[in-house]
Scaffold this motif. Structure first.
Motif, PDB file in Angstrom:
ATOM      1  N   ALA A 185      12.483  14.233 -10.223  1.00  0.00           N
ATOM      2  CA  ALA A 185      12.208  12.901  -9.688  1.00  0.00           C
ATOM      3  C   ALA A 185      10.813  12.875  -9.103  1.00  0.00           C
ATOM      4  O   ALA A 185      10.338  13.860  -8.561  1.00  0.00           O
ATOM      5  CB  ALA A 185      13.237  12.531  -8.611  1.00  0.00           C
ATOM      6  N   GLY A 186      10.152  11.742  -9.234  1.00  0.00           N
ATOM      7  CA  GLY A 186       8.825  11.602  -8.659  1.00  0.00           C
ATOM      8  C   GLY A 186       8.887  11.363  -7.165  1.00  0.00           C
ATOM      9  O   GLY A 186       9.933  11.017  -6.609  1.00  0.00           O
ATOM     10  N   ALA A 187       7.734  11.564  -6.507  1.00  0.00           N
ATOM     11  CA  ALA A 187       7.684  11.363  -5.061  1.00  0.00           C
ATOM     12  C   ALA A 187       8.080   9.940  -4.686  1.00  0.00           C
ATOM     13  O   ALA A 187       8.802   9.719  -3.713  1.00  0.00           O
ATOM     14  CB  ALA A 187       6.280  11.693  -4.543  1.00  0.00           C
ATOM     15  N   GLY A 188       7.613   8.965  -5.464  1.00  0.00           N
ATOM     16  CA  GLY A 188       7.937   7.574  -5.162  1.00  0.00           C
ATOM     17  C   GLY A 188       9.418   7.272  -5.257  1.00  0.00           C
ATOM     18  O   GLY A 188       9.944   6.428  -4.529  1.00  0.00           O
ATOM     19  N   ASP A 189      10.126   7.989  -6.159  1.00  0.00           N
ATOM     20  CA  ASP A 189      11.562   7.781  -6.312  1.00  0.00           C
ATOM     21  C   ASP A 189      12.333   8.213  -5.071  1.00  0.00           C
ATOM     22  O   ASP A 189      13.466   7.791  -4.863  1.00  0.00           O
ATOM     23  CB  ASP A 189      12.094   8.570  -7.513  1.00  0.00           C
ATOM     24  CG  ASP A 189      11.471   8.132  -8.827  1.00  0.00           C
ATOM     25  OD1 ASP A 189      11.121   6.941  -8.948  1.00  0.00           O
ATOM     26  OD2 ASP A 189      11.334   8.978  -9.733  1.00  0.00           O
ATOM     27  N   ALA A 190      11.746   9.091  -4.269  1.00  0.00           N
ATOM     28  CA  ALA A 190      12.457   9.711  -3.145  1.00  0.00           C
ATOM     29  C   ALA A 190      12.204   9.025  -1.817  1.00  0.00           C
ATOM     30  O   ALA A 190      12.649   9.527  -0.779  1.00  0.00           O
ATOM     31  CB  ALA A 190      12.055  11.181  -3.048  1.00  0.00           C
ATOM     32  N   SER A 242       6.180  15.599  -1.712  1.00  0.00           N
ATOM     33  CA  SER A 242       4.998  15.992  -2.483  1.00  0.00           C
ATOM     34  C   SER A 242       5.108  15.494  -3.917  1.00  0.00           C
ATOM     35  O   SER A 242       6.184  15.457  -4.504  1.00  0.00           O
ATOM     36  CB  SER A 242       4.864  17.516  -2.495  1.00  0.00           C
ATOM     37  OG  SER A 242       4.674  18.004  -1.195  1.00  0.00           O
ATOM     38  N   GLY A 243       3.955  15.156  -4.482  1.00  0.00           N
ATOM     39  CA  GLY A 243       3.903  14.726  -5.865  1.00  0.00           C
ATOM     40  C   GLY A 243       2.474  14.384  -6.237  1.00  0.00           C
ATOM     41  O   GLY A 243       1.529  14.838  -5.595  1.00  0.00           O
ATOM     42  N   VAL A 244       2.301  13.591  -7.278  1.00  0.00           N
ATOM     43  CA  VAL A 244       0.969  13.128  -7.634  1.00  0.00           C
ATOM     44  C   VAL A 244       0.332  12.441  -6.434  1.00  0.00           C
ATOM     45  O   VAL A 244      -0.855  12.624  -6.136  1.00  0.00           O
ATOM     46  CB  VAL A 244       1.037  12.183  -8.853  1.00  0.00           C
ATOM     47  CG1 VAL A 244      -0.331  11.609  -9.166  1.00  0.00           C
ATOM     48  CG2 VAL A 244       1.592  12.932 -10.062  1.00  0.00           C
ATOM     49  N   THR A 245       1.134  11.643  -5.733  1.00  0.00           N
ATOM     50  CA  THR A 245       0.770  11.134  -4.410  1.00  0.00           C
ATOM     51  C   THR A 245       1.723  11.759  -3.410  1.00  0.00           C
ATOM     52  O   THR A 245       2.934  11.781  -3.626  1.00  0.00           O
ATOM     53  CB  THR A 245       0.879   9.603  -4.347  1.00  0.00           C
ATOM     54  OG1 THR A 245      -0.043   9.028  -5.274  1.00  0.00           O
ATOM     55  CG2 THR A 245       0.581   9.083  -2.951  1.00  0.00           C
ATOM     56  N   ASP A 246       1.187  12.299  -2.337  1.00  0.00           N
ATOM     57  CA  ASP A 246       2.006  12.857  -1.264  1.00  0.00           C
ATOM     58  C   ASP A 246       2.294  11.764  -0.244  1.00  0.00           C
ATOM     59  O   ASP A 246       1.386  11.023   0.151  1.00  0.00           O
ATOM     60  CB  ASP A 246       1.282  14.018  -0.572  1.00  0.00           C
ATOM     61  CG  ASP A 246       0.964  15.154  -1.522  1.00  0.00           C
ATOM     62  OD1 ASP A 246       1.811  15.477  -2.369  1.00  0.00           O
ATOM     63  OD2 ASP A 246      -0.148  15.719  -1.419  1.00  0.00           O
ATOM     64  N   HIS A 247       3.549  11.687   0.187  1.00  0.00           N
ATOM     65  CA  HIS A 247       3.971  10.685   1.158  1.00  0.00           C
ATOM     66  C   HIS A 247       4.452  11.390   2.423  1.00  0.00           C
ATOM     67  O   HIS A 247       5.268  12.321   2.337  1.00  0.00           O
ATOM     68  CB  HIS A 247       5.114   9.831   0.600  1.00  0.00           C
ATOM     69  CG  HIS A 247       4.769   9.104  -0.663  1.00  0.00           C
ATOM     70  ND1 HIS A 247       4.303   7.804  -0.668  1.00  0.00           N
ATOM     71  CD2 HIS A 247       4.821   9.485  -1.958  1.00  0.00           C
ATOM     72  CE1 HIS A 247       4.090   7.427  -1.925  1.00  0.00           C
ATOM     73  NE2 HIS A 247       4.397   8.431  -2.725  1.00  0.00           N
ATOM     74  N   ARG A 265      -0.258   8.176   2.770  1.00  0.00           N
ATOM     75  CA  ARG A 265      -0.217   8.458   1.329  1.00  0.00           C
ATOM     76  C   ARG A 265      -1.527   9.139   0.944  1.00  0.00           C
ATOM     77  O   ARG A 265      -2.612   8.614   1.214  1.00  0.00           O
ATOM     78  CB  ARG A 265      -0.026   7.160   0.533  1.00  0.00           C
ATOM     79  CG  ARG A 265       1.261   6.439   0.841  1.00  0.00           C
ATOM     80  CD  ARG A 265       1.471   5.236  -0.075  1.00  0.00           C
ATOM     81  NE  ARG A 265       0.520   4.160   0.206  1.00  0.00           N
ATOM     82  CZ  ARG A 265       0.789   3.118   0.984  1.00  0.00           C
ATOM     83  NH1 ARG A 265       1.954   3.021   1.608  1.00  0.00           N
ATOM     84  NH2 ARG A 265      -0.113   2.169   1.167  1.00  0.00           N
ATOM     85  N   LEU A 266      -1.406  10.293   0.314  1.00  0.00           N
ATOM     86  CA  LEU A 266      -2.566  11.095  -0.064  1.00  0.00           C
ATOM     87  C   LEU A 266      -2.578  11.262  -1.572  1.00  0.00           C
ATOM     88  O   LEU A 266      -1.572  11.658  -2.170  1.00  0.00           O
ATOM     89  CB  LEU A 266      -2.496  12.469   0.607  1.00  0.00           C
ATOM     90  CG  LEU A 266      -2.591  12.448   2.130  1.00  0.00           C
ATOM     91  CD1 LEU A 266      -1.862  13.636   2.726  1.00  0.00           C
ATOM     92  CD2 LEU A 266      -4.050  12.441   2.571  1.00  0.00           C
ATOM     93  N   ALA A 320       0.061   3.232   6.264  1.00  0.00           N
ATOM     94  CA  ALA A 320       0.809   1.973   6.328  1.00  0.00           C
ATOM     95  C   ALA A 320       2.048   2.189   7.182  1.00  0.00           C
ATOM     96  O   ALA A 320       2.189   3.199   7.865  1.00  0.00           O
ATOM     97  CB  ALA A 320       1.203   1.518   4.916  1.00  0.00           C
ATOM     98  N   GLN A 321       2.938   1.201   7.172  1.00  0.00           N
ATOM     99  CA  GLN A 321       4.247   1.314   7.797  1.00  0.00           C
ATOM    100  C   GLN A 321       5.314   1.159   6.729  1.00  0.00           C
ATOM    101  O   GLN A 321       5.105   0.501   5.715  1.00  0.00           O
ATOM    102  CB  GLN A 321       4.436   0.254   8.880  1.00  0.00           C
ATOM    103  CG  GLN A 321       3.656   0.535  10.164  1.00  0.00           C
ATOM    104  CD  GLN A 321       3.998  -0.463  11.238  1.00  0.00           C
ATOM    105  OE1 GLN A 321       3.905  -1.669  11.024  1.00  0.00           O
ATOM    106  NE2 GLN A 321       4.373   0.020  12.415  1.00  0.00           N
TER     107      GLN A 321
END
Length: 277
Positions: free
Chosen positions: A148-153, A171-176, A186-187, A275-276
């Motif tokens: 699963a991608g970071a955004g999915d989680a 962690s993923g392509v974008t770290d949250h 978001r990195l 962001a929030q």
């Protein structure tokens, strides 16, 4: 809106790790012990890798943070983690948990529940599948890799934040990075070659431990750690490619970047949004 978090803020935390050399007690997995220790040293921290029942509580008593990583589990190591986490919680030092391979087997999930019940982690850092499984979502990992991608989680990460009252990093392509104050960083740094080196994710976790030892705001500390690794990995991959080299050379260049990365290069490359949620 959350307070503005700047590249300069994150650099001050990088400088603090380099200057203060915090002692990070890491009970990690057999695959990554050497790389994790070298990553900590390159970033300026001091590693100790101890798991004997007879000394883990004492080691947690002198360290500035504790990292536990379930990558290569057995009952002895699970008990080591429980003892260390109880001691760390008693002292009030940060506890960082890496749920490697969560969802792969029932034993792994049961061990995670025992650890979280022992002491609520200050930070949980994992890939999308690991975070979802730790939060109780019905998903299986591919070994220790994410399905699963970071955004999915993100929903699972929010549920974990609410349960632990701590920080969750996906962690993923974008770290949250999310926390109980509803702050969300978001990195978008890093490079795909980082996925071809065993232990990069686990190295992110030990870096989080080092940064939490010098920065009391665990959300900011986690953001700074992930920013450093992402920028250093991006730089190392580009240097390897420029030399017509591959991921073996990149691993050495990553350690170099963690040690020698200058502030101007870090701030120029950093891709951060706050962001929030």
């Amino acid at each position: 809106m959350p307070q503005l978090l700047t590249a300069s803020d994150l650099w001050s935390d990088i400088a603090a790790v380099r200057a203060r050399s915090p002692l990070v007690h890491s009970i990690t997995n057999l695959v990554v012990i050497n790389l994790n220790a070298n990553v900590l040293l390159a970033a300026g921290a001091s590693p100790v890798m101890a798991h004997a029942h007879e000394e883990v509580a004492d080691m947690a008593g002198i360290a500035q943070s504790l990292v536990v990583n379930i990558g290569t589990l057995d009952p002895y190591w699970v008990r080591s983690m429980e003892l260390a986490m109880a001691a760390a919680a008693g002292r009030g030092i940060p506890i960082v948990l890496d749920p490697v391979g969560a969802g792969a087997t029932p034993y792994r999930n049961q061990a995670l529940e025992r650890l979280i019940a022992t002491a609520a982690p200050t930070v949980i850092r994992g890939n999308g599948s690991e975070v979802m499984s730790t939060a109780g979502a019905a998903i299986r990992t591919r070994g220790v890799d994410s399905s699963a991608g970071a955004g999915d989680a993100l929903d699972a990460a929010q549920a974990l934040v609410q349960r632990t009252k701590g920080v969750v990093c996906v962690s993923g392509v974008t770290d949250h990075v999310l926390d109980a104050q509803r702050r969300w960083s978001r990195l978008s740094n890093g490079h795909e070659w980082m996925t071809r080196i065993t232990g990069i994710g686990c190295s992110a976790t030990v870096l989080v431990g080092a940064f939490c030892a010098v920065q009391p705001d665990a959300w900011r500390a986690t953001t700074a750690a992930m920013a450093l690794l992402g920028v250093a990995g991006e730089l190392a991959a580009q240097q390897a490619q420029a030399a017509s080299a591959g991921v073996g050379s990149m691993q050495a260049l990553l350690l170099d970047a963690l040690q020698l990365l200058p502030q101007a290069e870090f701030e120029r490359r950093l891709r951060l949004e706050v962001a929030q949620w």
